[in-house]
Design a protein around this motif. Structure first.
Motif, PDB file in Angstrom:
ATOM      1  N   THR A 146      -4.077  -3.384  -4.051  1.00  0.00           N
ATOM      2  CA  THR A 146      -4.638  -4.658  -3.572  1.00  0.00           C
ATOM      3  C   THR A 146      -3.542  -5.656  -3.199  1.00  0.00           C
ATOM      4  N   GLY A 147      -2.299  -5.224  -3.275  1.00  0.00           N
ATOM      5  CA  GLY A 147      -1.173  -6.135  -3.084  1.00  0.00           C
ATOM      6  C   GLY A 147      -1.058  -6.742  -1.704  1.00  0.00           C
ATOM      7  N   ASP A 148      -1.324  -5.949  -0.657  1.00  0.00           N
ATOM      8  CA  ASP A 148      -1.212  -6.486   0.702  1.00  0.00           C
ATOM      9  C   ASP A 148      -2.209  -7.615   0.937  1.00  0.00           C
ATOM     10  N   ARG A 149      -3.445  -7.433   0.460  1.00  0.00           N
ATOM     11  CA  ARG A 149      -4.454  -8.485   0.613  1.00  0.00           C
ATOM     12  C   ARG A 149      -4.099  -9.709  -0.229  1.00  0.00           C
ATOM     13  N   LEU A 150      -3.597  -9.467  -1.436  1.00  0.00           N
ATOM     14  CA  LEU A 150      -3.232 -10.581  -2.322  1.00  0.00           C
ATOM     15  C   LEU A 150      -2.089 -11.400  -1.727  1.00  0.00           C
ATOM     16  N   THR A 151      -1.097 -10.730  -1.161  1.00  0.00           N
ATOM     17  CA  THR A 151       0.044 -11.429  -0.563  1.00  0.00           C
ATOM     18  C   THR A 151      -0.379 -12.226   0.657  1.00  0.00           C
ATOM     19  N   THR A 152      -1.272 -11.653   1.456  1.00  0.00           N
ATOM     20  CA  THR A 152      -1.778 -12.369   2.625  1.00  0.00           C
ATOM     21  C   THR A 152      -2.542 -13.621   2.218  1.00  0.00           C
ATOM     22  N   LYS A 153      -3.297 -13.542   1.124  1.00  0.00           N
ATOM     23  CA  LYS A 153      -4.127 -14.669   0.678  1.00  0.00           C
ATOM     24  C   LYS A 153      -3.311 -15.756  -0.008  1.00  0.00           C
ATOM     25  N   LEU A 154      -2.433 -15.388  -0.943  1.00  0.00           N
ATOM     26  CA  LEU A 154      -1.698 -16.376  -1.738  1.00  0.00           C
ATOM     27  C   LEU A 154      -0.362 -16.761  -1.132  1.00  0.00           C
ATOM     28  N   GLY A 155       0.209 -15.862  -0.333  1.00  0.00           N
ATOM     29  CA  GLY A 155       1.540 -16.093   0.208  1.00  0.00           C
ATOM     30  C   GLY A 155       2.586 -15.361  -0.608  1.00  0.00           C
ATOM     31  N   GLY A 169       0.813  -1.214   0.000  1.00  0.00           N
ATOM     32  CA  GLY A 169       0.000   0.000   0.000  1.00  0.00           C
ATOM     33  C   GLY A 169       0.840   1.255   0.000  1.00  0.00           C
ATOM     34  N   LEU A 170       1.950   1.240   0.754  1.00  0.00           N
ATOM     35  CA  LEU A 170       2.829   2.396   0.775  1.00  0.00           C
ATOM     36  C   LEU A 170       3.545   2.566  -0.567  1.00  0.00           C
ATOM     37  N   HIS A 171       3.976   1.462  -1.139  1.00  0.00           N
ATOM     38  CA  HIS A 171       4.605   1.536  -2.463  1.00  0.00           C
ATOM     39  C   HIS A 171       3.606   1.975  -3.537  1.00  0.00           C
ATOM     40  N   ALA A 172       2.318   1.778  -3.265  1.00  0.00           N
ATOM     41  CA  ALA A 172       1.303   2.283  -4.200  1.00  0.00           C
ATOM     42  C   ALA A 172       1.402   3.795  -4.320  1.00  0.00           C
ATOM     43  N   ALA A 173       1.755   4.455  -3.215  1.00  0.00           N
ATOM     44  CA  ALA A 173       1.924   5.912  -3.260  1.00  0.00           C
ATOM     45  C   ALA A 173       3.070   6.291  -4.198  1.00  0.00           C
ATOM     46  N   TYR A 174       4.121   5.457  -4.232  1.00  0.00           N
ATOM     47  CA  TYR A 174       5.223   5.681  -5.173  1.00  0.00           C
ATOM     48  C   TYR A 174       4.709   5.615  -6.614  1.00  0.00           C
ATOM     49  N   SER A 175       3.912   4.581  -6.898  1.00  0.00           N
ATOM     50  CA  SER A 175       3.373   4.414  -8.242  1.00  0.00           C
ATOM     51  C   SER A 175       2.387   5.522  -8.598  1.00  0.00           C
ATOM     52  N   ILE A 176       1.577   5.928  -7.622  1.00  0.00           N
ATOM     53  CA  ILE A 176       0.644   7.031  -7.864  1.00  0.00           C
ATOM     54  C   ILE A 176       1.419   8.307  -8.174  1.00  0.00           C
ATOM     55  N   PHE A 186       1.543  -2.570 -19.732  1.00  0.00           N
ATOM     56  CA  PHE A 186       0.509  -2.541 -18.702  1.00  0.00           C
ATOM     57  C   PHE A 186       0.530  -3.833 -17.876  1.00  0.00           C
ATOM     58  N   VAL A 187       0.554  -4.983 -18.549  1.00  0.00           N
ATOM     59  CA  VAL A 187       0.569  -6.264 -17.844  1.00  0.00           C
ATOM     60  C   VAL A 187       1.857  -6.423 -17.038  1.00  0.00           C
ATOM     61  N   MET A 188       2.969  -5.949 -17.575  1.00  0.00           N
ATOM     62  CA  MET A 188       4.230  -6.003 -16.846  1.00  0.00           C
ATOM     63  C   MET A 188       4.134  -5.211 -15.543  1.00  0.00           C
ATOM     64  N   GLY A 189       3.484  -4.058 -15.600  1.00  0.00           N
ATOM     65  CA  GLY A 189       3.294  -3.255 -14.398  1.00  0.00           C
ATOM     66  C   GLY A 189       2.502  -3.990 -13.333  1.00  0.00           C
ATOM     67  N   LEU A 190       1.465  -4.744 -13.761  1.00  0.00           N
ATOM     68  CA  LEU A 190       0.685  -5.542 -12.812  1.00  0.00           C
ATOM     69  C   LEU A 190       1.557  -6.584 -12.121  1.00  0.00           C
ATOM     70  N   GLY A 191       2.458  -7.210 -12.890  1.00  0.00           N
ATOM     71  CA  GLY A 191       3.285  -8.272 -12.333  1.00  0.00           C
ATOM     72  C   GLY A 191       4.392  -7.789 -11.430  1.00  0.00           C
ATOM     73  N   ILE A 192       5.006  -6.667 -11.778  1.00  0.00           N
ATOM     74  CA  ILE A 192       6.191  -6.210 -11.040  1.00  0.00           C
ATOM     75  C   ILE A 192       5.842  -5.455  -9.763  1.00  0.00           C
ATOM     76  N   ALA A 193       4.592  -5.000  -9.649  1.00  0.00           N
ATOM     77  CA  ALA A 193       4.198  -4.036  -8.624  1.00  0.00           C
ATOM     78  C   ALA A 193       4.510  -4.459  -7.194  1.00  0.00           C
ATOM     79  N   ASN A 194       4.186  -5.703  -6.827  1.00  0.00           N
ATOM     80  CA  ASN A 194       4.247  -6.105  -5.423  1.00  0.00           C
ATOM     81  C   ASN A 194       5.500  -6.878  -5.049  1.00  0.00           C
ATOM     82  N   LEU A 195       6.433  -7.007  -5.972  1.00  0.00           N
ATOM     83  CA  LEU A 195       7.629  -7.790  -5.693  1.00  0.00           C
ATOM     84  C   LEU A 195       8.570  -7.080  -4.729  1.00  0.00           C
ATOM     85  N   ALA A 196       8.862  -5.813  -4.975  1.00  0.00           N
ATOM     86  CA  ALA A 196       9.755  -5.063  -4.087  1.00  0.00           C
ATOM     87  C   ALA A 196       9.195  -4.936  -2.669  1.00  0.00           C
TER      88      ALA A 196
END
Length: 424
Positions: A300-309, A175-182, A342-352
């Motif tokens: 949505t990354g924090d929720r996704l990481t909590t759910k999938l691992g 969520g905090l890194h989302a501010a970077y992307s925004i 666009f799809v690359m952005g979806l994939g790379i977003a939550n890794l860092a």
């Protein structure tokens, strides 16, 4: 004047105790929720602290994305060959390697708020200087100094962000890194609109940097200047950095992921212009799509990481980067290129966020040093990588440079598979 206004809050008003951070290490073998519960026995995170972290991340993203649309203008105005442009971009990476290690010291000695304020305001000023473009050597010096300020800012906000996360009961870093992307989206969209409207780079960038600096000061003034102290080492304990250890694994993967992001930052506009038939005035739109996707995914990354691992999210995200980068190389068409970015952005977003969050909870190194090490290597890939891409592009081609990144991503996938426990 601006910095003076930040001093009215007392330093160390709510300093982090050695016990607070040492709890993170003694709980390193617990699940994430138990670790954060153990660390959260102090006070709750306030909304002002969250907004301070967000504006720090936002400033980093905003200034980085303000530099990206300037690159084609710099190349055209100064008539730079690809290898010379790569040398210029190297200054950003060199400066970052100087600024990143300073962040840990500044957050401990000057406080997190002051470290973010100093590096953030310096970044705004240096972007204005970069937009002047009077000559090659001036641009090199300004970019080197910007690298120092940006590197310090990037690490400072990550240290502060993980400090807040480990006081909470749930993940915060995506969520905090989302501010970077925004921040990247806001800057890229604003500058593209201003450039298309006919504004000169110095006018557009100067206006945006003044607004950003004022907002940064206004928000940071609302929080106390927390000094983040590292726990004292035990006499029998030895803290070492190893490429095969947890921090080494996290750092290498982070460096590869950020290198791919850096390639899109500095080379996607040029690739779209030279290889995909996109006009220069619209070439920044591809990177805008990339950061919009990152912002959406991180919200949505924090929720996704909590759910999938974390390990599953890392694997899926890295695969998406690899596939879309191959699509960029082998399908050089405007629509295909925009869709791939666009799809690359979806994939790379939550890794860092996952990698940096994991570094804050390792027991092989104290939290501040672990975060500094991982983010230094990571952002080093982000900032120094484009220079490497420029060198490969000159020797082979830009497509060849992208294929080189694909090879590194494949190596990253192998490391993610072999070191699953490191990411929990």
């Amino acid at each position: 004047m601006a910095l003076h206004s930040l001093k009215h809050k007392p330093d160390s008003a709510i300093s982090t105790s050695e016990h607070d951070l040492s709890v993170l290490h003694t709980q390193s073998d617990l699940p994430f929720s138990e670790k954060t519960n153990a660390a959260n026995r102090t006070r709750a995170v306030s909304k002002f602290e969250l907004w301070a972290a967000r504006i720090g991340f936002f400033t980093g993203g905003f200034t980085v994305a303000s530099w990206a649309p300037l690159i084609p203008f710099v190349q055209s105005k100064l008539a730079l060959e690809p290898y010379v442009l790569g040398f210029l971009l190297l200054g950003l990476g060199v400066g970052s390697f100087v600024g990143m290690p300073l962040a840990g010291t500044l957050t401990q000695r000057l406080g997190a708020r002051n470290a973010i304020a100093l590096s953030g305001l310096a970044s705004c000023l240096l972007l204005v200087l970069l937009a002047l473009m009077p000559g090659f050597y001036f641009e090199c010096l300004a970019l080197l100094a910007y690298g120092v300020a940006l590197g310090c800012l990037e690490v400072s906000v990550n240290i502060y962000g993980t400090y807040l996360e480990n006081r909470q009961k749930s993940r915060l870093m995506s969520g905090l890194h989302a501010a970077y992307s925004i921040g990247e989206v806001a800057s890229a969209a604003a500058l593209t609109a201003l450039f298309v409207s006919g504004f000169a780079p110095i006018t557009a960038v100067g206006f945006l940097m003044i607004v950003l600096a004022l907002v940064l000061i206004a928000i940071l003034r609302k929080i106390e200047n927390t000094k983040l102290e590292a726990p004292k080492k035990e006499k029998t304990g030895k803290i070492r950095f190893s490429l095969l250890g947890p921090i080494g694994v996290l750092a290498v993967i982070c460096g590869v992921i950020f290198l791919a992001e850096g390639a899109m930052l500095d080379w996607s506009a040029i690739y779209l212009r030279d290889n995909a038939g996109v006009p220069q005035e619209a070439s920044a739109f591809g990177y805008t799509l990339f950061v919009i996707a990152m912002a959406i995914s991180r919200l949505t990354g924090d929720r996704l990481t909590t759910k999938l691992g974390p390990q599953a999210v890392l694997t899926i995200g890295t695969l998406l980067i690899l596939v879309t980068l191959l699509a960029l190389v082998f399908i050089p068409h405007p629509i295909a290129a925009f869709a791939s970015l666009f799809v690359m952005g979806l994939g790379i977003a939550n890794l860092a966020p996952i990698l940096i969050s994991a570094a804050s909870r390792t027991n092989s190194m104290d939290s501040v040093k672990a975060i500094t090490a991982v983010t230094t290597v990571g952002y080093g890939g982000l900032l120094a990588g484009p220079a490497l891409i420029g060198a490969i592009s000159s020797a082979v081609s830009l497509q060849g440079a992208f294929l080189f990144i694909c090879a590194l991503l494949t190596m990253g996938l192998v490391m993610i598979k072999r070191h699953q426990s490191v990411f929990n």
